[in-house]
Design an enzyme around this catalytic site. Sequence first.
Site, PDB file in Angstrom:
ATOM      1  N   HIS A 127      19.190  57.036  40.902  1.00  0.00           N
ATOM      2  CA  HIS A 127      18.426  56.434  41.936  1.00  0.00           C
ATOM      3  C   HIS A 127      18.834  57.030  43.226  1.00  0.00           C
ATOM      4  O   HIS A 127      19.930  57.323  43.632  1.00  0.00           O
ATOM      5  CB  HIS A 127      19.057  54.887  42.103  1.00  0.00           C
TER       6      HIS A 127
ATOM      7  N   TYR B 173      19.260  44.431  47.630  1.00  0.00           N
ATOM      8  CA  TYR B 173      20.227  43.695  48.105  1.00  0.00           C
ATOM      9  C   TYR B 173      19.627  42.519  49.294  1.00  0.00           C
ATOM     10  O   TYR B 173      19.184  43.189  49.968  1.00  0.00           O
ATOM     11  CB  TYR B 173      21.518  44.326  48.948  1.00  0.00           C
TER      12      TYR B 173
ATOM     13  N   PRO C  49      32.105  42.903  43.980  1.00  0.00           N
ATOM     14  CA  PRO C  49      31.156  43.824  43.650  1.00  0.00           C
ATOM     15  C   PRO C  49      29.938  44.095  44.248  1.00  0.00           C
ATOM     16  O   PRO C  49      28.966  45.174  44.097  1.00  0.00           O
ATOM     17  CB  PRO C  49      30.162  43.296  42.335  1.00  0.00           C
TER      18      PRO C  49
ATOM     19  N   LYS D 161      31.832  49.345  43.630  1.00  0.00           N
ATOM     20  CA  LYS D 161      33.054  50.110  43.629  1.00  0.00           C
ATOM     21  C   LYS D 161      34.257  50.028  42.507  1.00  0.00           C
ATOM     22  O   LYS D 161      34.750  50.889  42.286  1.00  0.00           O
ATOM     23  CB  LYS D 161      33.647  49.902  45.064  1.00  0.00           C
TER      24      LYS D 161
ATOM     25  N   TYR E  30      28.102  54.261  50.056  1.00  0.00           N
ATOM     26  CA  TYR E  30      27.683  53.857  48.798  1.00  0.00           C
ATOM     27  C   TYR E  30      27.655  54.983  47.750  1.00  0.00           C
ATOM     28  O   TYR E  30      27.958  54.635  46.374  1.00  0.00           O
ATOM     29  CB  TYR E  30      26.207  53.266  49.021  1.00  0.00           C
TER      30      TYR E  30
HETATM   31  P1  RFL Z   1      39.511  46.546  32.946  1.00  0.00           P
HETATM   32  O1  RFL Z   1      37.913  46.850  32.465  1.00  0.00           O
HETATM   33  O2  RFL Z   1      39.713  45.060  33.311  1.00  0.00           O
HETATM   34  O3  RFL Z   1      40.214  46.842  31.702  1.00  0.00           O
HETATM   35  C1  RFL Z   1      41.612  46.397  31.353  1.00  0.00           C
HETATM   36  C2  RFL Z   1      41.942  46.429  30.061  1.00  0.00           C
HETATM   37  O4  RFL Z   1      43.189  45.987  29.757  1.00  0.00           O
HETATM   38  C3  RFL Z   1      43.469  45.131  28.652  1.00  0.00           C
HETATM   39  N1  RFL Z   1      44.470  44.396  28.976  1.00  0.00           N
HETATM   40  C4  RFL Z   1      45.745  44.413  27.928  1.00  0.00           C
HETATM   41  N2  RFL Z   1      46.152  45.229  26.805  1.00  0.00           N
HETATM   42  C5  RFL Z   1      47.117  45.216  26.548  1.00  0.00           C
HETATM   43  N3  RFL Z   1      48.219  44.195  26.745  1.00  0.00           N
HETATM   44  C6  RFL Z   1      47.713  43.486  28.085  1.00  0.00           C
HETATM   45  N4  RFL Z   1      48.947  42.637  28.281  1.00  0.00           N
HETATM   46  C7  RFL Z   1      46.642  43.564  28.732  1.00  0.00           C
HETATM   47  N5  RFL Z   1      45.897  43.029  29.667  1.00  0.00           N
HETATM   48  C8  RFL Z   1      44.892  43.409  29.814  1.00  0.00           C
HETATM   49  C9  RFL Z   1      41.963  44.366  28.737  1.00  0.00           C
HETATM   50  O5  RFL Z   1      41.747  43.662  27.620  1.00  0.00           O
HETATM   51  C10 RFL Z   1      41.244  45.371  29.317  1.00  0.00           C
HETATM   52  O6  RFL Z   1      40.593  46.032  27.982  1.00  0.00           O
HETATM   53  O7  RFL Z   1      40.068  47.407  33.944  1.00  0.00           O
HETATM   54  P2  RFL Z   1      39.789  48.948  34.351  1.00  0.00           P
HETATM   55  O8  RFL Z   1      39.931  49.770  33.297  1.00  0.00           O
HETATM   56  O9  RFL Z   1      40.776  49.007  35.673  1.00  0.00           O
HETATM   57  O10 RFL Z   1      38.309  48.866  34.652  1.00  0.00           O
HETATM   58  C11 RFL Z   1      37.975  48.046  36.081  1.00  0.00           C
HETATM   59  C12 RFL Z   1      36.281  47.699  36.074  1.00  0.00           C
HETATM   60  O11 RFL Z   1      36.070  47.024  34.825  1.00  0.00           O
HETATM   61  C13 RFL Z   1      36.014  46.835  37.223  1.00  0.00           C
HETATM   62  O12 RFL Z   1      36.331  47.264  38.290  1.00  0.00           O
HETATM   63  C14 RFL Z   1      34.467  46.699  37.217  1.00  0.00           C
HETATM   64  O13 RFL Z   1      33.819  46.156  36.271  1.00  0.00           O
HETATM   65  C15 RFL Z   1      34.128  46.087  38.600  1.00  0.00           C
HETATM   66  N6  RFL Z   1      32.734  45.800  39.032  1.00  0.00           N
HETATM   67  C16 RFL Z   1      31.812  46.702  39.271  1.00  0.00           C
HETATM   68  N7  RFL Z   1      32.197  48.254  39.461  1.00  0.00           N
HETATM   69  C17 RFL Z   1      31.472  49.106  39.664  1.00  0.00           C
HETATM   70  O14 RFL Z   1      32.037  50.197  39.961  1.00  0.00           O
HETATM   71  N8  RFL Z   1      30.147  48.910  40.039  1.00  0.00           N
HETATM   72  C18 RFL Z   1      29.530  47.785  39.902  1.00  0.00           C
HETATM   73  O15 RFL Z   1      28.430  47.737  39.717  1.00  0.00           O
HETATM   74  C19 RFL Z   1      30.370  46.599  39.643  1.00  0.00           C
HETATM   75  N9  RFL Z   1      29.748  45.638  39.114  1.00  0.00           N
HETATM   76  C20 RFL Z   1      32.218  44.625  38.435  1.00  0.00           C
HETATM   77  C21 RFL Z   1      30.670  44.512  38.605  1.00  0.00           C
HETATM   78  C22 RFL Z   1      32.597  43.524  38.088  1.00  0.00           C
HETATM   79  C23 RFL Z   1      32.011  42.278  37.948  1.00  0.00           C
HETATM   80  N10 RFL Z   1      33.222  41.259  37.424  1.00  0.00           N
HETATM   81  C24 RFL Z   1      32.675  40.564  36.259  1.00  0.00           C
HETATM   82  C25 RFL Z   1      34.352  41.154  37.474  1.00  0.00           C
HETATM   83  C26 RFL Z   1      29.810  43.339  38.533  1.00  0.00           C
HETATM   84  C27 RFL Z   1      30.786  42.108  38.118  1.00  0.00           C
HETATM   85  C28 RFL Z   1      29.954  40.794  37.663  1.00  0.00           C
HETATM   86  C1  PHB Z   2      25.196  45.895  38.553  1.00  0.00           C
HETATM   87  O1  PHB Z   2      24.221  46.728  38.002  1.00  0.00           O
HETATM   88  O2  PHB Z   2      25.863  44.809  37.648  1.00  0.00           O
HETATM   89  C2  PHB Z   2      25.441  45.891  39.922  1.00  0.00           C
HETATM   90  C3  PHB Z   2      25.027  46.985  40.628  1.00  0.00           C
HETATM   91  C4  PHB Z   2      25.464  47.161  42.345  1.00  0.00           C
HETATM   92  C5  PHB Z   2      26.299  46.035  42.479  1.00  0.00           C
HETATM   93  C6  PHB Z   2      27.008  45.266  41.827  1.00  0.00           C
HETATM   94  C7  PHB Z   2      26.468  45.093  40.388  1.00  0.00           C
HETATM   95  O3  PHB Z   2      26.581  46.091  44.106  1.00  0.00           O
END
Ligand code: RFL
Ligand code: PHB
Length: 389
Positions: free
Chosen positions: A72, A200, A292, A296, A384
Amino acid sequence: MRTKVAIIGAGPAGLLLGQLLHASGIDNIILERQTPEYVLGRIRAGLLEEGTVALLDEVGAGTRAHREGLVHDGIELAFGGSRHRIDMKAATGKTVMIYGQTEVTLDLMNARNAAGLTTIYEASDVQPHDFDTDHPRLSYVKDGAAHEIACDFIAGCDGFHGISRASVTPQAIQTFERIYPFGWLGILSETPPVSHELIYNNHERGFALCTMRSTHRSRYYVQCSLDDHVDQWPDERFWDELKRRLDQKAVDHLVTGPSIEKSIAPLRSFVAEPMRFGRMFLAGDAAHIVPPTGAKGLNLAASDAHYLAGALREYYDEKSSAGIDAYSATALARVWKAVRFSWWMTSMLHKFPDTEGFGARIQLAELDYVVSSKAAMTSLAENYVGLPF
Ligand code: RFL
Ligand code: PHB
């Protein structure tokens, strides 16, 4: 068992770190509490910065992202009934890629398996020990039996609720937090996205985001109350609410269908300082959380992994501790800028209890400024697409 770097968590931070270390000849073991299927089933991030894609390429796990990811050049901001495009490529020369976290995780897991590296899934009671000495170790339980891994370093990549940050004495850690008074209700549906780029939406009923996973799979979010439960949101109610928050053109183009996933996520900003405790490092959500709105979280997990892998490479190859000594400050400098950007985007786009009257007008003035000033648009765009690392 012995390894150089024992990594806790097989999310994006842990898996990418493992591959970056492996590429430098540094052996590592990952301990993950869940099954691989569980890890892959979590629908989360969808948007990758160019720098994150470059890191996937660096470890040989970027092929499918380049083939299937959607590049994009811009995003749209909708407010006051109309839409305004921010041309990020024109402003910065950079683009972003839509490629789901589930796919990133799968590609990294496959790369790890192909390299023959050890990942111990369903490891319970993982516990870091002695990281303030030269002989750290991890204990864990697998299939009812207790095990231990001796290592040089521990990488806490275990997310916000993980054990690594919780193992540090409270006096050694300082935390900063902002909890927002709302959540995001997200659904995934097997329908074509309403628009080619992300929209957005700032609306008096609350924020809404139109995003996607592919040309035939959409992801939509609406701001909801923290007290809401998914059961209170049957698909019909979700689509009705989304339509009320979109501009007319978007409503006319929206294709609805049954949801294949639906979840509510609370929004929070959180930073733990420092990100190093002796021979244990924190990376990704274990150290920081962003709302989110700025997309980031996953990208910060990737830049932390990059900094940490570089620091450990310097330690092993050049026998220098300079990199590991600088890791926390280097990572935090980038983290705080993303925390600021995510907080700013969240503040500008959501309905807050006090965004009646004055607050709502300030939001609209800010949005109008952002879409009409080249300087403001460039500032949004450069954050961004991701600040350099
Ligand atoms: P994770 O993905 O939470 O992975 C951590 C892993 O550690 C395990 N764990 C353990 N293992 C052993 N012993 C323990 N005691 C443990 N405790 C935990 C867990 O099972 C897991 O597998 O962290 P990591 O690797 O730092 O990754 C971070 C990302 O997952 C997170 O920042 C993103 O998902 C945030 N996020 C977004 N980030 C973006 O860059 N772009 C996006 O568009 C975006 N959209 C989002 C998001 C997060 C969302 N939610 C649900 C919080 C949208 C949403 C809705
Ligand atoms: C997503 O695709 O889930 C998404 C994209 C952009 C955002 C947050 C979530 O800012």
